[in-house]
Design a protein around this motif. Structure first.
Motif, PDB file in Angstrom:
ATOM      1  N   LYS A  82       5.885 -10.799  23.220  1.00 35.88           N
ATOM      2  CA  LYS A  82       5.906 -11.862  24.236  1.00 35.88           C
ATOM      3  C   LYS A  82       5.575 -11.259  25.583  1.00 35.88           C
ATOM      4  O   LYS A  82       5.785 -10.063  25.815  1.00 35.88           O
ATOM      5  CB  LYS A  82       7.267 -12.559  24.297  1.00 35.88           C
ATOM      6  N   ASP A  83       5.048 -12.083  26.462  1.00 34.36           N
ATOM      7  CA  ASP A  83       4.744 -11.627  27.820  1.00 34.36           C
ATOM      8  C   ASP A  83       4.429 -12.839  28.678  1.00 34.36           C
ATOM      9  O   ASP A  83       4.274 -13.952  28.161  1.00 34.36           O
ATOM     10  CB  ASP A  83       3.547 -10.669  27.814  1.00 34.36           C
ATOM     11  N   THR A 130       4.560 -16.187  23.244  1.00 35.61           N
ATOM     12  CA  THR A 130       5.389 -15.447  22.292  1.00 35.61           C
ATOM     13  C   THR A 130       4.608 -15.365  20.998  1.00 35.61           C
ATOM     14  O   THR A 130       3.865 -16.292  20.651  1.00 35.61           O
ATOM     15  CB  THR A 130       6.745 -16.132  22.018  1.00 35.61           C
ATOM     16  N   LYS A 131       4.762 -14.257  20.309  1.00 37.57           N
ATOM     17  CA  LYS A 131       4.041 -14.088  19.040  1.00 37.57           C
ATOM     18  C   LYS A 131       4.452 -15.176  18.052  1.00 37.57           C
ATOM     19  O   LYS A 131       3.617 -15.777  17.393  1.00 37.57           O
ATOM     20  CB  LYS A 131       4.337 -12.704  18.459  1.00 37.57           C
ATOM     21  N   SER A 132       5.742 -15.468  17.993  1.00 38.19           N
ATOM     22  CA  SER A 132       6.226 -16.437  17.012  1.00 38.19           C
ATOM     23  C   SER A 132       5.944 -17.880  17.413  1.00 38.19           C
ATOM     24  O   SER A 132       5.724 -18.726  16.554  1.00 38.19           O
ATOM     25  CB  SER A 132       7.722 -16.247  16.769  1.00 38.19           C
ATOM     26  N   ASP A 191      -1.787 -18.785  14.107  1.00 38.17           N
ATOM     27  CA  ASP A 191      -2.482 -18.180  12.969  1.00 38.17           C
ATOM     28  C   ASP A 191      -2.223 -16.675  12.853  1.00 38.17           C
ATOM     29  O   ASP A 191      -2.727 -16.029  11.937  1.00 38.17           O
ATOM     30  CB  ASP A 191      -3.982 -18.466  13.008  1.00 38.17           C
ATOM     31  N   GLY A 192      -1.454 -16.108  13.778  1.00 31.41           N
ATOM     32  CA  GLY A 192      -1.047 -14.711  13.683  1.00 31.41           C
ATOM     33  C   GLY A 192      -2.157 -13.700  13.896  1.00 31.41           C
ATOM     34  O   GLY A 192      -2.026 -12.547  13.498  1.00 31.41           O
ATOM     35  N   ASN A 193      -3.245 -14.098  14.585  1.00 33.52           N
ATOM     36  CA  ASN A 193      -4.367 -13.182  14.779  1.00 33.52           C
ATOM     37  C   ASN A 193      -4.288 -12.361  16.065  1.00 33.52           C
ATOM     38  O   ASN A 193      -5.223 -11.640  16.395  1.00 33.52           O
ATOM     39  CB  ASN A 193      -5.701 -13.934  14.712  1.00 33.52           C
ATOM     40  N   GLY A 194      -3.189 -12.488  16.814  1.00 33.98           N
ATOM     41  CA  GLY A 194      -3.027 -11.718  18.042  1.00 33.98           C
ATOM     42  C   GLY A 194      -3.727 -12.319  19.240  1.00 33.98           C
ATOM     43  O   GLY A 194      -3.772 -11.707  20.304  1.00 33.98           O
ATOM     44  N   TYR A 195      -4.278 -13.533  19.105  1.00 32.99           N
ATOM     45  CA  TYR A 195      -4.982 -14.204  20.201  1.00 32.99           C
ATOM     46  C   TYR A 195      -4.277 -15.527  20.506  1.00 32.99           C
ATOM     47  O   TYR A 195      -3.933 -16.282  19.595  1.00 32.99           O
ATOM     48  CB  TYR A 195      -6.439 -14.490  19.843  1.00 32.99           C
ATOM     49  N   VAL A 196      -4.105 -15.800  21.802  1.00 32.21           N
ATOM     50  CA  VAL A 196      -3.543 -17.079  22.252  1.00 32.21           C
ATOM     51  C   VAL A 196      -4.498 -17.681  23.281  1.00 32.21           C
ATOM     52  O   VAL A 196      -4.885 -17.009  24.237  1.00 32.21           O
ATOM     53  CB  VAL A 196      -2.145 -16.899  22.883  1.00 32.21           C
TER      54      VAL A 196
END
Length: 167
Positions: free
Chosen positions: A132-133, A151-153, A158-163
């Protein structure tokens, strides 16, 4: 008498809500008053994290900043990007974004390129946390251009590290 008391209380509640809404509006309006906004962040670079300048993957961590104006060119010089813990990057060179144009602010070392829409932080340490950041984006005047937390969760479905933030 009882009816007036209810009306007075309702009027007070409405006025309080209106004051709260008006008080909140300037902060929200200031956040989005800039033509430049954060389009999205690759906060978790693909692969095993390594901040080794020669063989690491910090170049695969990036923040995309886009000019959402329909008519204004905007120079990035003097704009500042920060994270929640105070890591920061200042655009020190001229880099003008035309309407609809974007730049990827990448980690690692490399050669900035207008043609490839890339600016490097010239720092091989990761800036964005993988769990998170909060990303703060400031105009050269010091006023806030945009801000987004992730936040990652909760943000990365889709859990690909991109928001993504703005379309």
């Amino acid at each position: 008498m009882r009816m007036r008391h209810v009306l007075a209380c309702s009027a007070t509640a409405v006025a309080t809500g209106l004051i709260a809404a008006v008080a909140a509006a300037p902060a929200q309006a200031a956040e989005y008053s800039s033509a430049l906004k954060l389009k999205g962040v690759q906060y978790d670079a693909p692969g095993s994290d390594s901040n080794n300048c020669r063989t690491g993957n910090t170049k695969n961590e990036y923040l995309t900043i886009k000019n959402y104006s329909s008519s204004a060119n905007v120079n990035l010089k003097g704009y500042v990007v920060k994270d929640a813990t105070g890591n920061k990057f200042t655009f020190t060179a001229n880099h003008t974004l035309q309407p609809g144009d974007y730049v990827k602010l990448r980690g690692g070392k490399g050669t900035d390129s207008d043609a490839n829409n890339v600016v490097y932080r010239q720092n091989c340490n990761f800036m964005w946390n993988n769990d998170k950041d909060t990303i703060y984006f400031y105009k050269p005047s010091g006023s806030r251009a945009d801000v987004h937390a992730y936040t990652k969760s909760g943000s990365d479905r889709d859990g690909n590290g991109y928001v993504g933030f703005h379309g």
